[in-house]
Design a protein around this motif. Structure first.
Motif, PDB file in Angstrom:
ATOM      1  N   ARG A  71      90.047   3.630  37.516  1.00  0.00           N
ATOM      2  CA  ARG A  71      89.693   2.909  36.291  1.00  0.00           C
ATOM      3  C   ARG A  71      88.714   3.738  35.458  1.00  0.00           C
ATOM      4  NH1 ARG A  71      86.192  -2.659  35.686  1.00  0.00           N
ATOM      5  NH2 ARG A  71      86.728  -3.069  33.503  1.00  0.00           N
ATOM      6  N   LEU A  72      87.728   4.341  36.103  1.00  0.00           N
ATOM      7  CA  LEU A  72      86.768   5.186  35.396  1.00  0.00           C
ATOM      8  C   LEU A  72      87.480   6.352  34.715  1.00  0.00           C
ATOM      9  CD1 LEU A  72      83.753   5.863  34.791  1.00  0.00           C
ATOM     10  CD2 LEU A  72      83.808   7.261  36.860  1.00  0.00           C
ATOM     11  N   ARG A  73      88.321   7.042  35.458  1.00  0.00           N
ATOM     12  CA  ARG A  73      89.051   8.195  34.907  1.00  0.00           C
ATOM     13  C   ARG A  73      89.872   7.802  33.681  1.00  0.00           C
ATOM     14  NH1 ARG A  73      89.976   8.760  40.620  1.00  0.00           N
ATOM     15  NH2 ARG A  73      88.876  10.590  41.412  1.00  0.00           N
ATOM     16  N   ALA A  74      90.462   6.616  33.711  1.00  0.00           N
ATOM     17  CA  ALA A  74      91.333   6.161  32.627  1.00  0.00           C
ATOM     18  C   ALA A  74      90.583   5.922  31.314  1.00  0.00           C
ATOM     19  CB  ALA A  74      92.066   4.887  33.050  1.00  0.00           C
ATOM     20  N   LEU A  75      89.267   5.826  31.358  1.00  0.00           N
ATOM     21  CA  LEU A  75      88.476   5.605  30.148  1.00  0.00           C
ATOM     22  C   LEU A  75      88.225   6.903  29.383  1.00  0.00           C
ATOM     23  CD1 LEU A  75      85.776   3.178  31.597  1.00  0.00           C
ATOM     24  CD2 LEU A  75      87.924   2.576  30.423  1.00  0.00           C
TER      25      LEU A  75
ATOM     26  N   ALA B 138      86.846  15.362  28.757  1.00  0.00           N
ATOM     27  CA  ALA B 138      85.600  14.682  28.389  1.00  0.00           C
ATOM     28  C   ALA B 138      84.441  15.189  29.238  1.00  0.00           C
ATOM     29  CB  ALA B 138      85.752  13.176  28.552  1.00  0.00           C
ATOM     30  N   ARG B 139      83.229  15.018  28.720  1.00  0.00           N
ATOM     31  CA  ARG B 139      82.034  15.521  29.383  1.00  0.00           C
ATOM     32  C   ARG B 139      80.992  14.426  29.565  1.00  0.00           C
ATOM     33  NH1 ARG B 139      84.904  18.825  31.124  1.00  0.00           N
ATOM     34  NH2 ARG B 139      85.157  20.923  30.370  1.00  0.00           N
ATOM     35  N   LEU B 140      80.273  14.507  30.694  1.00  0.00           N
ATOM     36  CA  LEU B 140      79.139  13.635  30.994  1.00  0.00           C
ATOM     37  C   LEU B 140      77.935  14.540  31.203  1.00  0.00           C
ATOM     38  CD1 LEU B 140      81.836  12.483  32.762  1.00  0.00           C
ATOM     39  CD2 LEU B 140      80.279  10.549  32.830  1.00  0.00           C
ATOM     40  N   ILE B 141      76.837  14.238  30.513  1.00  0.00           N
ATOM     41  CA  ILE B 141      75.683  15.136  30.531  1.00  0.00           C
ATOM     42  C   ILE B 141      74.395  14.329  30.722  1.00  0.00           C
ATOM     43  CG2 ILE B 141      74.474  16.996  29.331  1.00  0.00           C
ATOM     44  CD1 ILE B 141      77.069  17.100  27.486  1.00  0.00           C
TER      45      ILE B 141
ATOM     46  N   TRP C  81      91.042   3.493  22.568  1.00  0.00           N
ATOM     47  CA  TRP C  81      89.765   4.202  22.492  1.00  0.00           C
ATOM     48  C   TRP C  81      89.600   5.068  23.719  1.00  0.00           C
ATOM     49  CZ3 TRP C  81      86.963   4.676  18.286  1.00  0.00           C
ATOM     50  CH2 TRP C  81      87.170   3.754  17.263  1.00  0.00           C
ATOM     51  N   TRP C  82      88.992   6.238  23.533  1.00  0.00           N
ATOM     52  CA  TRP C  82      88.699   7.184  24.602  1.00  0.00           C
ATOM     53  C   TRP C  82      87.220   7.525  24.579  1.00  0.00           C
ATOM     54  CZ3 TRP C  82      92.559   8.965  27.823  1.00  0.00           C
ATOM     55  CH2 TRP C  82      93.877   8.858  27.386  1.00  0.00           C
ATOM     56  N   VAL C  83      86.606   7.679  25.751  1.00  0.00           N
ATOM     57  CA  VAL C  83      85.272   8.254  25.841  1.00  0.00           C
ATOM     58  C   VAL C  83      85.450   9.773  25.808  1.00  0.00           C
ATOM     59  CG1 VAL C  83      83.187   8.533  27.237  1.00  0.00           C
ATOM     60  CG2 VAL C  83      84.395   6.323  27.217  1.00  0.00           C
TER      61      VAL C  83
END
Length: 158
Positions: free
Chosen positions: A37-41, A46-49, A131-133
């Motif tokens: 579910r997390l990956r699908a967002l 995408a990047r997390l910082i 929508w995409w993160v």
């Protein structure tokens, strides 16, 4: 039971829903999370910082993709409860682009006292009818870095 596709469609239908899903998917008692579910967002690439170290094995400011984030956070979430929720939001929009300054509180129980607060800077893209993160960068509040009032009350949430 809904399929991942149906859930993803629901989770990504609006800015409000994708942000709710983002906080919901990492929250819960000790144990596994729904990482699919997390990956699908997240938009591919995408990047997390996190500005501060995420775990003992992470250096603050290090750019993570979704898989590296999961690798870092999974042992922590398996071992301890973690509940995070948005408490305020400031949003800027232009066409398919949205930038959200999302103020959060993290707790050990759903209604317990927060052990940390901070601000997520979240960039979203509307593409392919969802929508995409694209990026999340965040920093925690500290005595020398209090959260400014503009990030605490413009869009207060229940």
């Amino acid at each position: 039971m809904t399929t991942l596709t149906e859930r993803t469609r629901r989770d990504t239908a609006t800015v409000d829903k994708i942000l709710l899903a983002l906080y919901d998917v990492i929250s819960g008692p000790p144990g596994p999370r729904d990482y699919d579910r997390l990956r699908a967002l997240f938009l591919p690439g995408a990047r997390l910082i996190p500005a501060e170290p995420l775990t003992d094995n992470h250096v603050g400011g290090q750019v993570l993709d979704c898989e590296a984030f999961i690798e870092q956070i999974q042992p922590v979430l398996l071992a301890q409860p973690f509940y995070e929720r948005e408490i305020a939001r400031r949003t800027e929009c232009f066409g398919p682009l949205v930038h959200v300054m999302s103020t959060y509180e993290s707790r050990e129980t759903p209604h317990g006292n927060p052990f940390v607060r901070g601000v997520n800077s979240i960039q979203l893209l509307h593409q392919d009818e969802r929508w995409w993160v694209v990026t999340i960068m965040w920093s925690e509040e500290s005595p020398t870095q209090p959260i400014p009032g503009r990030y605490l009350g413009l869009h207060a949430l229940p």
